[in-house]
Design an enzyme around this catalytic site. Sequence first.
Site, short mmCIF file in Angstrom:
data_model
loop_
_atom_site.label_atom_id
_atom_site.label_comp_id
_atom_site.label_asym_id
_atom_site.label_seq_id
_atom_site.Cartn_x
_atom_site.Cartn_y
_atom_site.Cartn_z
N ARG A 18 61.28 -6.90 9.74
CA ARG A 18 60.71 -8.46 9.64
C ARG A 18 59.88 -8.97 8.65
NH1 ARG A 18 58.48 -8.56 15.35
NH2 ARG A 18 58.51 -10.81 15.11
N THR A 84 57.60 6.23 18.96
CA THR A 84 56.25 6.68 18.49
C THR A 84 55.60 8.15 18.61
OG1 THR A 84 55.49 5.50 20.36
CG2 THR A 84 55.15 4.40 18.19
N ARG A 319 41.22 -10.34 -16.77
CA ARG A 319 42.00 -9.41 -16.46
C ARG A 319 41.68 -7.91 -16.47
NH1 ARG A 319 46.68 -10.89 -20.29
NH2 ARG A 319 47.69 -9.11 -19.14
N ALA A 366 35.85 -21.19 -30.42
CA ALA A 366 36.89 -22.04 -29.52
C ALA A 366 38.14 -21.66 -30.22
CB ALA A 366 36.91 -23.61 -29.42
C1 UD1 Z 1 53.64 -0.10 20.19
C2 UD1 Z 1 53.21 0.48 21.54
C3 UD1 Z 1 52.54 -0.56 22.54
C4 UD1 Z 1 51.50 -1.27 21.88
C5 UD1 Z 1 51.86 -1.99 20.48
C6 UD1 Z 1 50.44 -2.33 19.60
C7 UD1 Z 1 54.57 2.34 21.82
C8 UD1 Z 1 56.05 2.92 22.69
N1 UD1 Z 1 54.40 1.15 21.94
O1 UD1 Z 1 54.77 -0.81 20.49
O2 UD1 Z 1 52.21 0.00 23.79
O3 UD1 Z 1 51.17 -2.44 22.79
O4 UD1 Z 1 52.52 -0.65 19.56
O5 UD1 Z 1 50.87 -3.02 18.55
O6 UD1 Z 1 53.81 3.37 21.40
N2 UD1 Z 1 56.66 4.21 14.13
C9 UD1 Z 1 57.26 5.32 13.34
N3 UD1 Z 1 58.39 5.95 14.09
C10 UD1 Z 1 59.00 5.45 15.23
C11 UD1 Z 1 58.66 4.56 15.77
C12 UD1 Z 1 57.28 4.09 15.34
O7 UD1 Z 1 56.65 5.81 12.44
O8 UD1 Z 1 60.07 6.12 15.24
C13 UD1 Z 1 55.61 3.63 13.86
C14 UD1 Z 1 55.83 2.17 13.31
O9 UD1 Z 1 56.04 2.00 11.89
C15 UD1 Z 1 54.20 1.25 13.56
C16 UD1 Z 1 54.06 2.28 14.83
O10 UD1 Z 1 54.55 3.36 14.86
O11 UD1 Z 1 53.36 1.61 12.60
C17 UD1 Z 1 54.42 1.32 16.23
O12 UD1 Z 1 55.54 1.12 16.28
P1 UD1 Z 1 56.26 -0.26 16.72
O13 UD1 Z 1 57.70 -0.16 16.85
O14 UD1 Z 1 55.66 -1.38 15.97
O15 UD1 Z 1 55.79 -0.37 18.49
P2 UD1 Z 1 55.50 -1.52 19.20
O16 UD1 Z 1 56.96 -2.09 19.81
O17 UD1 Z 1 54.92 -2.62 18.29
#
Ligand code: UD1
Length: 452
Positions: A18, A84, A319, A366
Amino acid sequence: MTARSSLTVVLAAGEGTRMRSHQPKVLHPVAGQSLLAHVLEASPQGTGAALAVVIGPNHDAVADEVRRLRPDAATFVQRERLGTAHAVLAAREAIARGADDLLVAFGDTPLISAGTFEQMRAPLKRGATLAVLGFRAADPTGYGRLLVDGGHLLAIREHADASREERKITLCNAGVMAFDGKKALEILDKIGKANSKSEYYLVDAVAIVRDMGLEAVVIETSEDEVRGINTKAQLAEAESVMQGRLRKAALDAGVTLIAPETVYLAADTKFGNDVTIEPFVVIGPGVSIADGAVIHSFSHIVQARIGRNASVGPYARLRAGTSLGDGAKIGNFVETKAATLEAGVKVNHLAYIGDAHVGANTNIGAGTITCNYDGFGKYKTTIGQGAFIGTNSSLVAPVNIGNGAYIGSGSVITKDVPDDALAVERSPQNNREGGAKRFREMKTRDKAPKGK
Ligand code: UD1
Ligand code: MG
């Protein structure tokens, strides 16, 4: 009592689609450093604090960033994005070493503070098995809801799986969790994928801990601390929160910001005492500004060291690799790069000083340009102390100009100039007496109306 050991696992395997960017999400910057850098900085450091980062396949750039920031960290690749909990288990080998505390954080929540990580470890010390970071969401849509009973955390319900009643709950899961490190693997291995997305959800750890007859607790924090970044709009919001914090910290440390809301700082900007920053200044990463220095309006500064009582701008561009000595002055429309200007050097107007070393108290007029690039390579200009470079001089590098040397205005200097020499490179001036008058008369004659 010896300090408890910790392992922090940072999940950074997300694609970040996104963001509509070719760059991995966690490498996007806030206040001049990557989202990931902010999280790693806040996570426990020092002896007994291990770190593991879970990255996506083909995320070499993320692995490089981890190595740069924390060479001691291990990286693990999550090949398939199965949720996660699955992501955390990519770091199984590190978790199996059984640190006292296992902390899990997301790589896209840059506003989290070191204090919060420490607060989350406190309940573990007292015997709790799991601590979850919670916050009151202004709009809880999309977040996991925390189901609590009195002080006890019973479960976390993902938005998609929550009932109408549960969706009214505003206490949400921020994503950071702290586990008793000795029990973590047993808990994580029990997580299944009985949910609407068929993913291994880390949040299910809470109900499992409860079923095991162990204690799970909530630590509450503010929404600003746990903003997750999924879109460019959220990135901009996080930048704004972070800038607010950095400006306040600078003001608290005694920096004079005349219009704080117009000054952009980097997370690593360092200030001495009695520094003044005028409105509309942009400071990028790697900048230090020593006591008494003044940065005038509309200056842009990156990777530069500014000495005591130095003055920069208005409209200056410093820079990478610029170093200004004490009392040095850089005026309007001056650009510097990879340049050391010793104490008392003055470059007051319209100049480019790149790949250069300028000795103390030298005055650069300058329009002076160090011609450092010939289309193929970069070359160095060295100017001694107490020299004077006349206006509009071109110094064609590589070239050395000695101590106390004097360069006549408009010279194109291609050969070294010895100490105390006067170098003038320009064609002799030719004054033709009455020439201007004769020229005007000729032109007036030519333009006169042509009668019949
Ligand atoms: C997650 C939580 C939700 C919480 C929210 C807060 C879970 C199931 N849900 O949802 O409860 O309110 O975060 O922002 O934990 N990631 C991986 N591998 C995966 C899936 C995710 O590395 O297979 C990482 C993503 O890069 C990210 C994080 O885990 O940094 C969270 O994943 P995301 O898909 O953003 O979960 P949310 O739907 O936001
Ligand atoms: Mg998220």
